[in-house]
Write a protein that holds these residues in place. Structure first.
Motif, PDB file in Angstrom:
ATOM      1  N   VAL A 262      -3.848  11.857  -0.030  1.00 58.49           N
ATOM      2  CA  VAL A 262      -3.281  10.570  -0.356  1.00 58.49           C
ATOM      3  C   VAL A 262      -1.900  11.194   0.941  1.00 58.49           C
ATOM      4  N   LYS A 263      -1.581  12.086   1.099  1.00 56.95           N
ATOM      5  CA  LYS A 263      -0.658  12.457   1.625  1.00 56.95           C
ATOM      6  C   LYS A 263      -0.746  12.824   3.758  1.00 56.95           C
TER       7      LYS A 263
ATOM      8  N   PHE B 155       1.073  -1.409   0.082  1.00 57.95           N
ATOM      9  CA  PHE B 155      -0.530   0.087  -0.313  1.00 57.95           C
ATOM     10  C   PHE B 155       0.839   1.246  -0.265  1.00 57.95           C
ATOM     11  N   CYS B 156       1.672   1.760   1.100  1.00 53.37           N
ATOM     12  CA  CYS B 156       2.466   2.656   0.876  1.00 53.37           C
ATOM     13  C   CYS B 156       3.716   2.910  -0.228  1.00 53.37           C
TER      14      CYS B 156
ATOM     15  N   ALA C   4       3.575   5.158  -5.366  1.00 50.51           N
ATOM     16  CA  ALA C   4       3.515   5.736  -6.990  1.00 50.51           C
ATOM     17  C   ALA C   4       2.448   6.548  -7.441  1.00 50.51           C
ATOM     18  N   CYS C   5       1.117   6.442  -6.738  1.00 51.84           N
ATOM     19  CA  CYS C   5       0.090   7.550  -7.016  1.00 51.84           C
ATOM     20  C   CYS C   5       1.410   9.090  -7.368  1.00 51.84           C
ATOM     21  N   LEU C   6       1.527   8.879  -5.860  1.00 53.84           N
ATOM     22  CA  LEU C   6       2.210  10.482  -5.243  1.00 53.84           C
ATOM     23  C   LEU C   6       3.697  10.818  -7.117  1.00 53.84           C
ATOM     24  N   ALA C   7       4.475   9.793  -7.401  1.00 51.60           N
ATOM     25  CA  ALA C   7       4.693   9.860  -8.606  1.00 51.60           C
ATOM     26  C   ALA C   7       4.658  10.484  -9.522  1.00 51.60           C
TER      27      ALA C   7
END
Length: 175
Positions: free
Chosen positions: A103-104, A18-19, A24-27
């Motif tokens: 997300v953060k 999950f992390c 990956a979503c943040l990137a």
């Protein structure tokens, strides 16, 4: 106890996955944000280019008012399209920024939860270790007591056998 260990490993793997997915979503969000910024710069450069073209045409074609008006209308249309695109990109940027913030926040919540679970696990492990140590001490004490009892019973058995032989010897001598 074996399935409990696997379950903890699986939870750890799921949390790690999950992390990684979150990272990956943040990137991807950062990549998309940079891509959108590049499109905005391109749109602004295109608008600047059209503005320069309009100024050049105005200088060259001052006497041709109709043509100038048509060129102005075309330029205005392009400006409007650029502004529309800029507005759409700005909206997308706001949405992505909100998603990034969400997300953060989720990441921070998960980190807090992870730290809490880690502390809870450590306390549970210490408690189990103390209980195990106590049980081992009790077992060792009980084994020692049983060994003492066995030793005393053996001594008592020897004494009883000796007394029995003496009684037997006395009976034989009495006969």
């Amino acid at each position: 106890m074996g399935t409990g260990m696997c379950s903890r490993r699986q939870k750890g793997l799921l949390q790690t996955a999950f992390c990684l997915l979150t990272l990956a979503c943040l990137a991807f969000g950062v990549f998309l944000y940079n891509h959108l910024q590049q499109k905005v710069r391109n749109a602004e450069a295109l608008a600047q280019k059209y503005k320069q073209q309009q100024e050049a045409l105005s200088a060259q074609l001052q006497d041709f008012l109709v043509y100038k008006l048509e060129a102005q209308e075309a330029l205005n249309k392009e400006k409007q399209d650029s502004m529309n695109r800029y507005g759409a990109l700005s909206s997308q940027h706001k949405i992505l920024k909100n998603q990034h913030d969400d997300v953060k926040k989720q990441l921070l919540d998960l980190q807090l939860q992870h730290n809490s679970l880690k502390l809870e696990h450590r306390k549970s492990l210490e408690s189990h270790s103390q209980k195990l140590s106590q049980l081992q001490q009790e077992r060792d004490s009980e084994v020692t007591n049983l060994q003492d009892t066995v030793f005393k019973l053996r001594e008592e058995s020897k004494l009883l056998r000796k007394a029995h032989q003496e009684v037997h010897s006395q009976l034989l001598s009495a006969q």
